[in-house]
Motif scaffolding. Structure first.
Motif, short mmCIF file in Angstrom:
data_model
loop_
_atom_site.label_atom_id
_atom_site.label_comp_id
_atom_site.label_asym_id
_atom_site.label_seq_id
_atom_site.Cartn_x
_atom_site.Cartn_y
_atom_site.Cartn_z
N PHE A 1 -43.61 2.77 -31.58
CA PHE A 1 -42.54 2.83 -32.58
C PHE A 1 -41.20 3.03 -31.89
O PHE A 1 -41.11 3.77 -30.90
CB PHE A 1 -42.77 3.99 -33.54
N THR A 2 -40.16 2.40 -32.41
CA THR A 2 -38.79 2.72 -32.03
C THR A 2 -38.22 3.55 -33.17
O THR A 2 -38.16 3.09 -34.33
CB THR A 2 -37.95 1.46 -31.83
N VAL A 3 -37.83 4.80 -32.87
CA VAL A 3 -37.50 5.75 -33.94
C VAL A 3 -36.15 6.40 -33.70
O VAL A 3 -35.63 6.41 -32.58
CB VAL A 3 -38.58 6.86 -34.04
N ALA A 4 -35.59 6.93 -34.77
CA ALA A 4 -34.39 7.76 -34.66
C ALA A 4 -34.78 9.11 -34.07
O ALA A 4 -35.83 9.67 -34.42
CB ALA A 4 -33.75 7.95 -36.03
N ASP A 5 -33.98 9.61 -33.17
CA ASP A 5 -34.30 10.88 -32.51
C ASP A 5 -33.85 12.04 -33.40
O ASP A 5 -32.73 12.54 -33.30
CB ASP A 5 -33.60 10.94 -31.15
N ARG A 6 -34.76 12.42 -34.29
CA ARG A 6 -34.44 13.53 -35.18
C ARG A 6 -35.71 14.27 -35.56
O ARG A 6 -36.84 13.75 -35.40
CB ARG A 6 -33.72 13.01 -36.44
N ILE B 1 -47.10 10.05 -27.31
CA ILE B 1 -46.12 10.27 -26.24
C ILE B 1 -44.75 9.83 -26.73
O ILE B 1 -44.60 8.74 -27.29
CB ILE B 1 -46.50 9.47 -24.97
N GLN B 2 -43.74 10.67 -26.52
CA GLN B 2 -42.35 10.29 -26.81
C GLN B 2 -41.57 10.26 -25.51
O GLN B 2 -41.63 11.23 -24.73
CB GLN B 2 -41.68 11.23 -27.80
N ARG B 3 -40.88 9.15 -25.28
CA ARG B 3 -40.06 9.01 -24.08
C ARG B 3 -38.59 9.28 -24.41
O ARG B 3 -38.21 9.45 -25.55
CB ARG B 3 -40.22 7.61 -23.49
N GLY B 4 -37.75 9.30 -23.40
CA GLY B 4 -36.34 9.70 -23.50
C GLY B 4 -35.54 8.92 -24.52
O GLY B 4 -35.89 7.82 -24.94
N VAL B 5 -34.43 9.49 -24.89
CA VAL B 5 -33.54 8.91 -25.89
C VAL B 5 -32.60 7.91 -25.22
O VAL B 5 -32.02 8.19 -24.18
CB VAL B 5 -32.73 10.02 -26.60
N SER B 6 -32.40 6.75 -25.86
CA SER B 6 -31.50 5.73 -25.33
C SER B 6 -30.08 6.01 -25.80
O SER B 6 -29.86 6.83 -26.69
CB SER B 6 -31.97 4.35 -25.78
N PRO B 7 -29.09 5.31 -25.22
CA PRO B 7 -27.69 5.55 -25.62
C PRO B 7 -27.42 5.36 -27.11
O PRO B 7 -26.49 5.96 -27.65
CB PRO B 7 -26.91 4.54 -24.77
N ASP B 8 -28.23 4.50 -27.78
CA ASP B 8 -27.99 4.28 -29.21
C ASP B 8 -28.64 5.35 -30.08
O ASP B 8 -28.61 5.25 -31.32
CB ASP B 8 -28.45 2.88 -29.63
N GLY B 9 -29.24 6.36 -29.46
CA GLY B 9 -29.83 7.45 -30.21
C GLY B 9 -31.26 7.22 -30.64
O GLY B 9 -31.83 8.05 -31.36
N SER B 10 -31.88 6.12 -30.21
CA SER B 10 -33.28 5.85 -30.56
C SER B 10 -34.20 6.30 -29.44
O SER B 10 -33.78 6.49 -28.30
CB SER B 10 -33.49 4.37 -30.84
N ALA B 11 -35.46 6.48 -29.78
CA ALA B 11 -36.48 6.89 -28.81
C ALA B 11 -37.73 6.07 -29.05
O ALA B 11 -37.94 5.51 -30.14
CB ALA B 11 -36.77 8.38 -28.95
N LEU B 12 -38.56 5.99 -28.03
CA LEU B 12 -39.83 5.29 -28.14
C LEU B 12 -40.96 6.29 -28.30
O LEU B 12 -41.05 7.26 -27.54
CB LEU B 12 -40.09 4.41 -26.92
N ALA C 1 -41.17 -1.04 -21.40
CA ALA C 1 -41.69 0.31 -21.64
C ALA C 1 -43.14 0.28 -22.10
O ALA C 1 -43.92 1.19 -21.77
CB ALA C 1 -40.83 1.01 -22.69
N ASP C 2 -43.53 -0.74 -22.86
CA ASP C 2 -44.93 -0.87 -23.28
C ASP C 2 -45.83 -1.07 -22.06
O ASP C 2 -46.92 -0.49 -21.96
CB ASP C 2 -45.11 -2.05 -24.23
#
Length: 430
Positions: free
Chosen positions: A354-359, A381-392, A236-237
């Motif tokens: 950053f790998t962040v919690a989607d909140r 820029i924020q990209r889509g949420v992964s199955p574990d609930g995190s986002a980049l 993704a980077d």
């Protein structure tokens, strides 16, 4: 014609075998260029019985590599054993102490002990040469030491590790993550079973330390060099960098001046308009910026039996011609002892992922940390949420002191909003 230059060779691995094959294959051409024959008279390796595809019966076999320094028929010793200390260093000290010239491809030993060995070579009026220690067959040391000798070099930098560049190029071309490409590189032989020295930037750091000393006339200072590698870079980077007009490369960068000696190996975003952005695969490339000659680019294969053996034999040809000269382009006593520069004062643009919690509130928290540290954000820029609930979340900053970026990241350390360590890459100025 003068008498032959007689060589004692320690190490019969890929490069050592390549040296013998090259001397055999190009014997007539090498003799004409050197002004005399260059011939191997003695060898040493771990296993006498191993089939290396070379007729070794014509050479004296010496079980102890350090004993090659005392071989009565040898004028020069070539070390291809490896390792910063141990038998390699013992052989180097013994050879120069015995009044024999010394050639090596051992970047770790030169990075750690080069000044001591240069002083020994100058004291014995013998040659110490290590062209093969940096960038394989690319004549970058000779280019800096001789071709650019009249120039003040402002900066030297480049892609110094072929394994990392191979991995990053494959990630870029195929959109796959680091671990998968590393496993493939190991299967293909591009990466060692233990790839730590390569992927954590240590191999590149050894090479950068050598280049910096030659470029700036400073004492080798490997201990002051900061290095990090590529193991935390995501596909993704690389994709994000591409959308911004960059490619990700692991670069070694050094400069020297009133601020001291700066040396660092670190992943960078390289603008597509810069030649290093187009260096792919296992190729090495070094850029040197001279005050009269301008930008010089040295590029080519950075490893392998052929390229590295070519550099070793080129050093032997110089010795056969009587071309010794100081190993670091000036006498060891003239090399300046520069303090390490404070990297916190360096200014530039940065990419931070950053790998962040989607909140709710995560972006505001990141922006506030940057604001409080005095860092202006150019894009976020924020990209889509992964199955574990995190986002980049990726940000590009405006120009700022590195200390300020570090302060912002420290402020975010331990935040419940972050689910992983941030990835910080500098953006190379074009």
């Amino acid at each position: 014609m003068a008498e032959a230059l007689r060589v004692a060779l320690a190490g019969l691995g890929t490069v050592g075998g390549g040296v013998i094959r090259l001397l055999d294959a190009n014997a007539e051409l090498i003799t004409r260029r050197a002004g005399r024959r260059i011939e191997v008279v003695a060898v040493s390796a771990r296993d006498r019985t191993k089939d290396r595809g070379i007729d070794l019966s014509r050479f004296d076999w010496v079980d102890d590599p350090v004993a090659l320094a005392r071989h009565a028929d040898a004028d020069v010793v070539v070390e291809l054993v490896g390792g910063s200390d141990g038998p390699a260093l013992a052989l180097a000290r013994a050879a120069l102490g015995a009044g024999k010239s010394f050639v090596t491809a051992n970047k770790a030993m030169i990075a750690h002990h080069g000044l001591e060995l240069a002083q020994a070579a100058e004291a014995s009026q013998r040659a110490l040469k290590f062209e093969a220690a940096v960038a394989g067959g690319v004549p970058v040391i000779k280019g800096l030491r001789e071709g650019a000798a009249a120039n003040e070099i402002g900066r030297v930098y480049g892609i110094l590790n072929g394994t990392c560049n191979f991995i990053l190029s494959k990630m870029e071309a195929e959109g796959r993550d680091f671990a998968e490409i590393l496993a493939e590189a190991q299967a293909l032989g591009y990466a060692e079973a233990d790839p730590t020295f390569d992927i954590d930037g240590i191999d590149a750091a050894h090479k950068l330390s050598i280049l910096a000393s030659i470029a700036f006339g400073t004492q080798p200072a490997f201990g002051d060099l900061k290095a990090s590698g590529i193991r935390h870079i995501l596909a993704a980077d690389i994709a994000e960098a591409a959308t911004l007009g960059y490619r990700v490369r692991l670069l070694g960068i050094a400069d020297a001046g009133a601020h001291g000696l700066f040396q660092r190996v670190h992943a960078h975003l390289v603008p597509l308009g810069h030649p290093l952005a187009h260096v792919t695969g296992s190729t090495n490339a070094v850029v040197a910026e001279g005050n009269f000659v301008g930008r010089l680019l040295f590029q080519g294969p950075g490893a392998g039996d052929g390229p590295t053996a070519s550099a070793v034999v080129a050093d032997l040809i110089d010795i056969a011609r009587g071309e010794y000269g100081p190993p670091y382009a000036m006498p060891a006593a003239a090399l300046a002892a520069q303090p390490a520069a404070d990297s916190g004062e360096r200014r530039g643009r940065s990419y931070v992922r950053f790998t962040v919690a989607d909140r709710v509130g995560v972006l505001a928290e990141i922006a506030a940390a940057m604001r409080d540290a005095g860092v202006s954000i150019e894009s976020l820029i924020q990209r889509g949420v992964s199955p574990d609930g995190s986002a980049l979340v990726a940000i590009v900053t405006h120009e700022a002191p590195e200390r300020s970026i570090a302060q912002a990241l420290e402020k975010l350390r331990g935040s419940q909003s972050l689910t992983g360590e941030p990835m910080w890459m500098h953006i190379l100025d074009a």
